[in-house]
Design a protein around this motif. Sequence first.
Motif, PDB file in Angstrom:
ATOM      1  N   TYR A   1       2.412 -37.565  17.312  1.00 20.20           N
ATOM      2  CA  TYR A   1       1.243 -37.105  16.626  1.00 20.20           C
ATOM      3  C   TYR A   1       1.627 -36.130  15.606  1.00 20.20           C
ATOM      4  O   TYR A   1       2.053 -35.162  15.901  1.00 20.20           O
ATOM      5  CB  TYR A   1       0.245 -36.767  17.500  1.00 20.20           C
ATOM      6  CG  TYR A   1      -0.625 -37.406  18.484  1.00 20.20           C
ATOM      7  CD1 TYR A   1      -1.877 -38.009  18.126  1.00 20.20           C
ATOM      8  CD2 TYR A   1       0.205 -37.956  19.715  1.00 20.20           C
ATOM      9  CE1 TYR A   1      -2.463 -39.095  18.956  1.00 20.20           C
ATOM     10  CE2 TYR A   1      -0.368 -38.956  20.399  1.00 20.20           C
ATOM     11  CZ  TYR A   1      -1.559 -39.240  20.247  1.00 20.20           C
ATOM     12  OH  TYR A   1      -2.325 -40.349  21.121  1.00 20.20           O
ATOM     13  N   ASP A   2       1.139 -36.569  14.285  1.00 18.85           N
ATOM     14  CA  ASP A   2       1.630 -35.602  13.258  1.00 18.85           C
ATOM     15  C   ASP A   2       0.177 -34.585  13.116  1.00 18.85           C
ATOM     16  O   ASP A   2       0.275 -33.493  12.599  1.00 18.85           O
ATOM     17  CB  ASP A   2       1.390 -36.243  11.573  1.00 18.85           C
ATOM     18  CG  ASP A   2       2.839 -36.953  11.724  1.00 18.85           C
ATOM     19  OD1 ASP A   2       3.853 -36.147  12.177  1.00 18.85           O
ATOM     20  OD2 ASP A   2       3.121 -38.012  11.233  1.00 18.85           O
ATOM     21  N   GLY A   3      -0.985 -35.235  13.359  1.00 18.86           N
ATOM     22  CA  GLY A   3      -2.299 -34.314  13.342  1.00 18.86           C
ATOM     23  C   GLY A   3      -2.659 -33.896  14.690  1.00 18.86           C
ATOM     24  O   GLY A   3      -2.080 -34.082  15.888  1.00 18.86           O
TER      25      GLY A   3
ATOM     26  N   GLN B   1      -2.422 -29.305  18.425  1.00 18.67           N
ATOM     27  CA  GLN B   1      -1.628 -29.809  17.190  1.00 18.67           C
ATOM     28  C   GLN B   1      -0.408 -29.397  17.483  1.00 18.67           C
ATOM     29  O   GLN B   1      -0.056 -28.296  17.898  1.00 18.67           O
ATOM     30  CB  GLN B   1      -2.456 -29.601  16.156  1.00 18.67           C
ATOM     31  CG  GLN B   1      -1.485 -30.117  14.765  1.00 18.67           C
ATOM     32  CD  GLN B   1      -2.369 -30.171  13.506  1.00 18.67           C
ATOM     33  OE1 GLN B   1      -3.442 -29.793  13.622  1.00 18.67           O
ATOM     34  NE2 GLN B   1      -1.655 -30.382  12.422  1.00 18.67           N
ATOM     35  N   ARG B   2       0.855 -30.032  16.990  1.00 21.27           N
ATOM     36  CA  ARG B   2       2.157 -29.579  17.112  1.00 21.27           C
ATOM     37  C   ARG B   2       2.332 -28.537  16.272  1.00 21.27           C
ATOM     38  O   ARG B   2       1.643 -28.308  15.084  1.00 21.27           O
ATOM     39  CB  ARG B   2       3.174 -30.532  16.724  1.00 21.27           C
ATOM     40  CG  ARG B   2       3.191 -31.745  17.794  1.00 21.27           C
ATOM     41  CD  ARG B   2       4.311 -32.824  17.546  1.00 21.27           C
ATOM     42  NE  ARG B   2       5.156 -32.552  16.426  1.00 21.27           N
ATOM     43  CZ  ARG B   2       5.382 -33.610  15.583  1.00 21.27           C
ATOM     44  NH1 ARG B   2       4.761 -34.836  15.628  1.00 21.27           N
ATOM     45  NH2 ARG B   2       6.137 -33.293  14.683  1.00 21.27           N
TER      46      ARG B   2
ATOM     47  N   THR C   1       3.431 -28.582  12.632  1.00 18.89           N
ATOM     48  CA  THR C   1       2.606 -29.425  11.594  1.00 18.89           C
ATOM     49  C   THR C   1       1.438 -28.825  11.168  1.00 18.89           C
ATOM     50  O   THR C   1       0.473 -29.534  10.434  1.00 18.89           O
ATOM     51  CB  THR C   1       2.220 -30.943  12.210  1.00 18.89           C
ATOM     52  OG1 THR C   1       1.329 -30.641  13.302  1.00 18.89           O
ATOM     53  CG2 THR C   1       3.412 -31.821  12.907  1.00 18.89           C
TER      54      THR C   1
END
Length: 171
Positions: A98-100, A164-165, A168
């Motif tokens: 997951y980027d978002g 969220q990561r 990112t």
Amino acid sequence: MTTHAISPLSGILGDAFACECGAVLAGRMTAELHAAENGLCTVCLGSTLEDAAPGLRRGCTACAATGRRKEQITWQLAYAEAEQLITMSVVRGVVAAYDGPFHLSEIADSVRAGLGLPTGRLPVGPRVRDLLLELQAAGEITMLSAPDEMIGTDLVLYRDPQWQRAHTLGL
């Protein structure tokens, strides 16, 4: 047949409990032992309700609100199995995709599908939640959700929190 329902006993005894069978139980440990001996859940003491926080009573999660010891043991064994299958590396691998932002339910569903677990087989959601909270404490992910509900002045509840990561976020 003797009925066993254990409840807190108010009075000068301090931390005491009373059972419908007539037993007065001094201390939580004694009440838990009496509950276990009589097939009752040791968390809710057979009442089917647990005090999640001051002012918040809900169905006991340890026994699925049945008040019975068998269900409590089944849950504990299922959670222990989930701990063995759903490791930090499994959750990290899913989160890495997951980027978002992502929700707890999305990660739990991905873990369940990735491991080929049927719905209801293991407590995937609670195990994934615990690991996501560990990742949050380590600073690897950041919670984005606002609480869904406030209990009193210092307790908040989240139904399907979103994270969220951390790298990112673009801060």
